[in-house]
Design a protein around this motif. Sequence first.
Motif, PDB file in Angstrom:
ATOM      1  N   ARG A  56       0.754  -1.177  -0.116  1.00 19.68           N
ATOM      2  CA  ARG A  56      -0.066   0.083   0.012  1.00 19.68           C
ATOM      3  C   ARG A  56       0.841   1.139  -0.170  1.00 19.68           C
ATOM      4  NH1 ARG A  56      -2.722  -2.276   4.412  1.00 19.68           N
ATOM      5  NH2 ARG A  56      -4.291  -3.879   3.639  1.00 19.68           N
ATOM      6  N   GLU A  57       1.818   1.423   0.805  1.00 20.72           N
ATOM      7  CA  GLU A  57       2.871   2.426   0.843  1.00 20.72           C
ATOM      8  C   GLU A  57       3.645   2.551  -0.321  1.00 20.72           C
ATOM      9  OE1 GLU A  57       5.291   1.657   4.256  1.00 20.72           O
ATOM     10  OE2 GLU A  57       3.950   2.180   5.782  1.00 20.72           O
ATOM     11  N   ALA A  58       4.053   1.376  -1.100  1.00 24.25           N
ATOM     12  CA  ALA A  58       4.736   1.699  -2.329  1.00 24.25           C
ATOM     13  C   ALA A  58       3.804   2.071  -3.329  1.00 24.25           C
ATOM     14  CB  ALA A  58       5.259   0.293  -2.810  1.00 24.25           C
ATOM     15  N   THR A  59       2.436   1.738  -3.400  1.00 20.95           N
ATOM     16  CA  THR A  59       1.568   1.994  -4.319  1.00 20.95           C
ATOM     17  C   THR A  59       1.228   3.736  -4.060  1.00 20.95           C
ATOM     18  OG1 THR A  59       0.378  -0.009  -4.322  1.00 20.95           O
ATOM     19  CG2 THR A  59      -0.814   1.845  -5.159  1.00 20.95           C
TER      20      THR A  59
ATOM     21  N   ALA B 265       4.423  10.033  -7.015  1.00 22.39           N
ATOM     22  CA  ALA B 265       5.494  10.111  -8.029  1.00 22.39           C
ATOM     23  C   ALA B 265       5.055  10.479  -9.477  1.00 22.39           C
ATOM     24  CB  ALA B 265       6.645   9.108  -8.104  1.00 22.39           C
ATOM     25  N   GLY B 266       3.970   9.641  -9.772  1.00 18.72           N
ATOM     26  CA  GLY B 266       3.362   9.803 -11.226  1.00 18.72           C
ATOM     27  C   GLY B 266       2.816  11.365 -11.250  1.00 18.72           C
TER      28      GLY B 266
ATOM     29  N   GLU C 260      10.944  18.056 -12.827  1.00 20.37           N
ATOM     30  CA  GLU C 260      11.553  18.823 -11.956  1.00 20.37           C
ATOM     31  C   GLU C 260      11.634  18.580 -10.499  1.00 20.37           C
ATOM     32  OE1 GLU C 260      11.201  22.916 -12.777  1.00 20.37           O
ATOM     33  OE2 GLU C 260      11.886  22.738 -14.568  1.00 20.37           O
ATOM     34  N   GLU C 261      10.322  18.328 -10.142  1.00 20.07           N
ATOM     35  CA  GLU C 261       9.868  17.837  -8.676  1.00 20.07           C
ATOM     36  C   GLU C 261      10.487  16.479  -8.240  1.00 20.07           C
ATOM     37  OE1 GLU C 261       5.804  18.266  -8.956  1.00 20.07           O
ATOM     38  OE2 GLU C 261       5.687  20.185  -8.042  1.00 20.07           O
ATOM     39  N   ALA C 262      10.338  15.801  -9.485  1.00 25.36           N
ATOM     40  CA  ALA C 262      10.753  14.225  -9.306  1.00 25.36           C
ATOM     41  C   ALA C 262      12.317  14.223  -9.201  1.00 25.36           C
ATOM     42  CB  ALA C 262      10.350  13.357 -10.602  1.00 25.36           C
ATOM     43  N   GLN C 263      13.102  15.230  -9.884  1.00 19.87           N
ATOM     44  CA  GLN C 263      14.428  15.432  -9.831  1.00 19.87           C
ATOM     45  C   GLN C 263      14.830  15.588  -8.500  1.00 19.87           C
ATOM     46  OE1 GLN C 263      16.625  14.815 -12.369  1.00 19.87           O
ATOM     47  NE2 GLN C 263      18.352  15.087 -11.496  1.00 19.87           N
ATOM     48  N   ARG C 264      14.209  16.434  -7.816  1.00 18.25           N
ATOM     49  CA  ARG C 264      14.477  16.979  -6.406  1.00 18.25           C
ATOM     50  C   ARG C 264      14.200  16.002  -5.554  1.00 18.25           C
ATOM     51  NH1 ARG C 264      11.924  22.691  -7.505  1.00 18.25           N
ATOM     52  NH2 ARG C 264       9.939  21.124  -7.434  1.00 18.25           N
ATOM     53  N   GLU C 265      13.098  15.266  -5.673  1.00 20.25           N
ATOM     54  CA  GLU C 265      12.776  14.267  -4.807  1.00 20.25           C
ATOM     55  C   GLU C 265      13.901  13.183  -4.702  1.00 20.25           C
ATOM     56  OE1 GLU C 265      10.597  12.214  -1.801  1.00 20.25           O
ATOM     57  OE2 GLU C 265      10.438  14.346  -2.420  1.00 20.25           O
ATOM     58  N   ALA C 266      14.158  12.801  -6.013  1.00 17.57           N
ATOM     59  CA  ALA C 266      15.319  11.954  -6.163  1.00 17.57           C
ATOM     60  C   ALA C 266      16.555  11.996  -5.536  1.00 17.57           C
ATOM     61  CB  ALA C 266      15.565  11.438  -7.657  1.00 17.57           C
ATOM     62  N   MET C 267      16.780  13.449  -5.636  1.00 15.87           N
ATOM     63  CA  MET C 267      18.263  14.008  -5.105  1.00 15.87           C
ATOM     64  C   MET C 267      18.353  13.880  -3.510  1.00 15.87           C
ATOM     65  SD  MET C 267      20.163  14.331  -7.395  1.00 15.87           S
ATOM     66  CE  MET C 267      21.382  15.272  -6.732  1.00 15.87           C
TER      67      MET C 267
END
Length: 88
Positions: free
Chosen positions: A61-64, A70-71, A76-83
Amino acid sequence: MLAWFASPLRRLWPYLAAAGAAVSALGAAYLRGRSDARAKADLRATKREAAALEERLEMNREATDIERKAGELSDEEAQREAMTWAKR
């Protein structure tokens, strides 16, 4: 010919029957105790398996939820989160 065997047996059979009953009762109590212990162990194993399954479901559930969030992120937001996760 069997008189030497039958005469004492007539006097001793109640004691022999009582001894046999006592041995049978002890054997039954022993087997019941083993059966109860096995049932308790099976119950503990079942509870452990249920807890592990629930944990796995919660992780899914948490992964979903994370995948959904993330979707929705822009690149840009995904890049910041990944960093932020890469630094940890």
